[in-house]
Design an enzyme around this catalytic site. Sequence first.
Site, PDB file in Angstrom:
ATOM      1  N   HIS A 167     -21.114  20.001 -71.180  1.00  0.00           N
ATOM      2  CA  HIS A 167     -22.069  20.971 -70.627  1.00  0.00           C
ATOM      3  C   HIS A 167     -21.703  21.207 -69.162  1.00  0.00           C
ATOM      4  O   HIS A 167     -22.071  20.427 -68.288  1.00  0.00           O
ATOM      5  CB  HIS A 167     -23.501  20.425 -70.732  1.00  0.00           C
ATOM      6  CG  HIS A 167     -24.541  21.393 -70.271  1.00  0.00           C
ATOM      7  ND1 HIS A 167     -25.693  21.640 -70.988  1.00  0.00           N
ATOM      8  CD2 HIS A 167     -24.628  22.184 -69.178  1.00  0.00           C
ATOM      9  CE1 HIS A 167     -26.436  22.534 -70.356  1.00  0.00           C
ATOM     10  NE2 HIS A 167     -25.810  22.875 -69.237  1.00  0.00           N
ATOM     11  N   HIS A 194     -21.063  24.311 -66.016  1.00  0.00           N
ATOM     12  CA  HIS A 194     -21.110  25.697 -65.538  1.00  0.00           C
ATOM     13  C   HIS A 194     -19.933  25.902 -64.588  1.00  0.00           C
ATOM     14  O   HIS A 194     -19.865  25.227 -63.556  1.00  0.00           O
ATOM     15  CB  HIS A 194     -22.423  25.959 -64.795  1.00  0.00           C
ATOM     16  CG  HIS A 194     -23.623  25.746 -65.662  1.00  0.00           C
ATOM     17  ND1 HIS A 194     -24.193  26.753 -66.417  1.00  0.00           N
ATOM     18  CD2 HIS A 194     -24.352  24.628 -65.938  1.00  0.00           C
ATOM     19  CE1 HIS A 194     -25.222  26.262 -67.097  1.00  0.00           C
ATOM     20  NE2 HIS A 194     -25.335  24.976 -66.830  1.00  0.00           N
ATOM     21  N   VAL A 195     -19.020  26.801 -64.976  1.00  0.00           N
ATOM     22  CA  VAL A 195     -17.879  27.065 -64.078  1.00  0.00           C
ATOM     23  C   VAL A 195     -18.018  28.427 -63.396  1.00  0.00           C
ATOM     24  O   VAL A 195     -17.091  28.883 -62.726  1.00  0.00           O
ATOM     25  CB  VAL A 195     -16.507  26.906 -64.779  1.00  0.00           C
ATOM     26  CG1 VAL A 195     -16.290  25.461 -65.202  1.00  0.00           C
ATOM     27  CG2 VAL A 195     -16.359  27.841 -65.971  1.00  0.00           C
ATOM     28  N   ARG A 196     -19.200  29.046 -63.589  1.00  0.00           N
ATOM     29  CA  ARG A 196     -19.530  30.285 -62.863  1.00  0.00           C
ATOM     30  C   ARG A 196     -18.537  31.417 -63.158  1.00  0.00           C
ATOM     31  O   ARG A 196     -17.930  31.426 -64.204  1.00  0.00           O
ATOM     32  CB  ARG A 196     -19.661  30.006 -61.359  1.00  0.00           C
ATOM     33  CG  ARG A 196     -20.679  28.899 -61.030  1.00  0.00           C
ATOM     34  CD  ARG A 196     -22.029  29.157 -61.668  1.00  0.00           C
ATOM     35  NE  ARG A 196     -23.059  28.223 -61.214  1.00  0.00           N
ATOM     36  CZ  ARG A 196     -24.169  27.968 -61.891  1.00  0.00           C
ATOM     37  NH1 ARG A 196     -24.408  28.527 -63.050  1.00  0.00           N
ATOM     38  NH2 ARG A 196     -25.067  27.139 -61.403  1.00  0.00           N
ATOM     39  N   HIS A 207     -29.231  17.995 -71.775  1.00  0.00           N
ATOM     40  CA  HIS A 207     -29.796  17.390 -70.556  1.00  0.00           C
ATOM     41  C   HIS A 207     -31.242  16.919 -70.705  1.00  0.00           C
ATOM     42  O   HIS A 207     -32.135  17.353 -69.985  1.00  0.00           O
ATOM     43  CB  HIS A 207     -29.668  18.333 -69.355  1.00  0.00           C
ATOM     44  CG  HIS A 207     -29.967  19.792 -69.616  1.00  0.00           C
ATOM     45  ND1 HIS A 207     -31.131  20.224 -70.202  1.00  0.00           N
ATOM     46  CD2 HIS A 207     -29.242  20.900 -69.355  1.00  0.00           C
ATOM     47  CE1 HIS A 207     -31.097  21.532 -70.290  1.00  0.00           C
ATOM     48  NE2 HIS A 207     -29.975  21.974 -69.792  1.00  0.00           N
ATOM     49  N   ASP A 260     -24.041  19.055 -67.021  1.00  0.00           N
ATOM     50  CA  ASP A 260     -24.832  20.185 -66.536  1.00  0.00           C
ATOM     51  C   ASP A 260     -24.506  20.456 -65.074  1.00  0.00           C
ATOM     52  O   ASP A 260     -25.377  20.842 -64.290  1.00  0.00           O
ATOM     53  CB  ASP A 260     -26.333  19.940 -66.737  1.00  0.00           C
ATOM     54  CG  ASP A 260     -27.154  21.203 -66.460  1.00  0.00           C
ATOM     55  OD1 ASP A 260     -26.570  22.295 -66.461  1.00  0.00           O
ATOM     56  OD2 ASP A 260     -28.360  21.067 -66.232  1.00  0.00           O
ATOM     57  N   HIS A 262     -24.484  25.980 -56.826  1.00  0.00           N
ATOM     58  CA  HIS A 262     -24.924  27.297 -56.346  1.00  0.00           C
ATOM     59  C   HIS A 262     -24.425  27.493 -54.928  1.00  0.00           C
ATOM     60  O   HIS A 262     -24.397  26.530 -54.149  1.00  0.00           O
ATOM     61  CB  HIS A 262     -26.447  27.396 -56.372  1.00  0.00           C
ATOM     62  CG  HIS A 262     -26.996  27.489 -57.755  1.00  0.00           C
ATOM     63  ND1 HIS A 262     -27.043  28.662 -58.458  1.00  0.00           N
ATOM     64  CD2 HIS A 262     -27.492  26.547 -58.589  1.00  0.00           C
ATOM     65  CE1 HIS A 262     -27.550  28.437 -59.658  1.00  0.00           C
ATOM     66  NE2 HIS A 262     -27.827  27.153 -59.766  1.00  0.00           N
ATOM     67  N   ALA A 272     -32.196  26.450 -59.445  1.00  0.00           N
ATOM     68  CA  ALA A 272     -32.057  25.096 -59.991  1.00  0.00           C
ATOM     69  C   ALA A 272     -30.598  24.858 -60.345  1.00  0.00           C
ATOM     70  O   ALA A 272     -29.922  25.761 -60.833  1.00  0.00           O
ATOM     71  CB  ALA A 272     -32.927  24.963 -61.235  1.00  0.00           C
TER      72      ALA A 272
HETATM   73  C1  NCD Z   1     -28.208  25.692 -64.602  1.00  0.00           C
HETATM   74  C2  NCD Z   1     -27.465  26.771 -63.801  1.00  0.00           C
HETATM   75  O1  NCD Z   1     -27.593  26.779 -62.575  1.00  0.00           O
HETATM   76  O2  NCD Z   1     -26.726  27.558 -64.386  1.00  0.00           O
HETATM   77  N1  NCD Z   1     -29.228  25.108 -63.783  1.00  0.00           N
HETATM   78  C3  NCD Z   1     -29.843  23.916 -63.959  1.00  0.00           C
HETATM   79  O3  NCD Z   1     -30.775  23.619 -63.225  1.00  0.00           O
HETATM   80  N2  NCD Z   1     -29.456  23.067 -64.870  1.00  0.00           N
HETATM   81  C4  NCD Z   1     -28.734  26.267 -65.863  1.00  0.00           C
HETATM   82  C5  NCD Z   1     -29.153  25.228 -66.872  1.00  0.00           C
HETATM   83  O4  NCD Z   1     -28.328  24.642 -67.559  1.00  0.00           O
HETATM   84  O5  NCD Z   1     -30.359  24.963 -66.976  1.00  0.00           O
HETATM   85 ZN    ZN Z   2     -26.747  23.795 -67.736  1.00  0.00          ZN
END
Ligand code: NCD
Ligand code: ZN
Length: 345
Positions: free
Chosen positions: A14, A16-18, A177, A253, A257, A269
């Site tokens: 899990h 996020h690589v944006r 998560h 996760d 940002h 978040a």
């Molecule tokens: C994630 C995100 O910033 O893309 N943020 C987070 O708080 N976990 C999205 C997600 O997986 O909930």
């Molecule tokens: Zn996530």
Amino acid sequence: MPDYMETPRWRDMHVHVREGDAVYTLGAVSAAYCSDILVMPNPFPPHGIDTMERLEAYRKECRAACGPNCTPHMTMKLTPNTTPDLVRAAARAGVTGFKLYPDGATTNSHGGIPQEWLLNRPSIFNETLHAMQEEDLVLPLHGEMPKSFVWDREKHFVEVFWNLAWDFRKLRIVVEHITTAEAVDKVQHLATAGFAIRATITMHHLWMENGASDWHGDGLYPDRYCKPEAKRPEDWQALIRAVKNDAFFLGSDSAPHVPGTKYCYKGCAGCWTACTPGMLVTTFEKHGLLDHLVEFTSRRAGRFYRLDDRPGVVKFRKESWQVPKEIAGYTPFLAGETLPWRMVP
Ligand code: NCD
Ligand code: ZN
């Protein structure tokens, strides 16, 4: 106590690589120690990765960013417009699964599945889920009901994943998560009974042993704010116990940002942890869990997602170091803190 250790390369299911140039920075960060990552489909708000065209373009970037030693497994965003035909096309194209975001539950989740559909599934939604089951795709879930009181959002989602598990017995489901003792309990119960359900646990939720007090009990730490939020110390204890169980594996996760969207009137978040895998080694050592580390980081996900094992190891040395306050424009979850374990080349 050891002062050096090696593990097989990790599987972070899990991440996020944006989007844009960030894909290359963030993909390379995970590829440094992971053989497999599961890429989340929520870049390019508001739509996310919801068509084959967007998937193909994004996958090309992710593959280039991760290089030859790390496979980015792709997910697409489940929306009210996801048809069985799209599910079949995605399966043919080698997509791993469709991620279910309740509409509005978290960063870039808009246009996801409406809460009403989760409580009372319309037939078009069931048809899409049937197609996923037939095609053997995975259903990772963001397990929060967006309209509930913020700390009850995961609690109110339990009946949703429970019903999905019963109604789609062959569909592989991952509750992402998890942060509550109740979610640990229910997932463990279903998995033990033979249901195809698992859950991921993040590095940051395992770190915050005082639960919410660790991110806003003594001043607000925006970089520790994520969805779902860290809750009570009892919940943290349940997560720590869960890492010994086969039903739970790593999904960081990791979700950085940029300062403009993090530190503002309505900050996003998301915690950035993929840059510090040593924090998980630190947690496991501190709580006497090192014997379970390899299963948690590298093995269980491989069995569930049916991934081939690849050669290569990750090396950690016990060497006190300060986590940088900033890397490539993002603030790590543990910025400025001293960690006893660090990953070494
Ligand atoms: C994630 C995100 O910033 O893309 N943020 C987070 O708080 N976990 C999205 C997600 O997986 O909930
Ligand atoms: Zn996530």
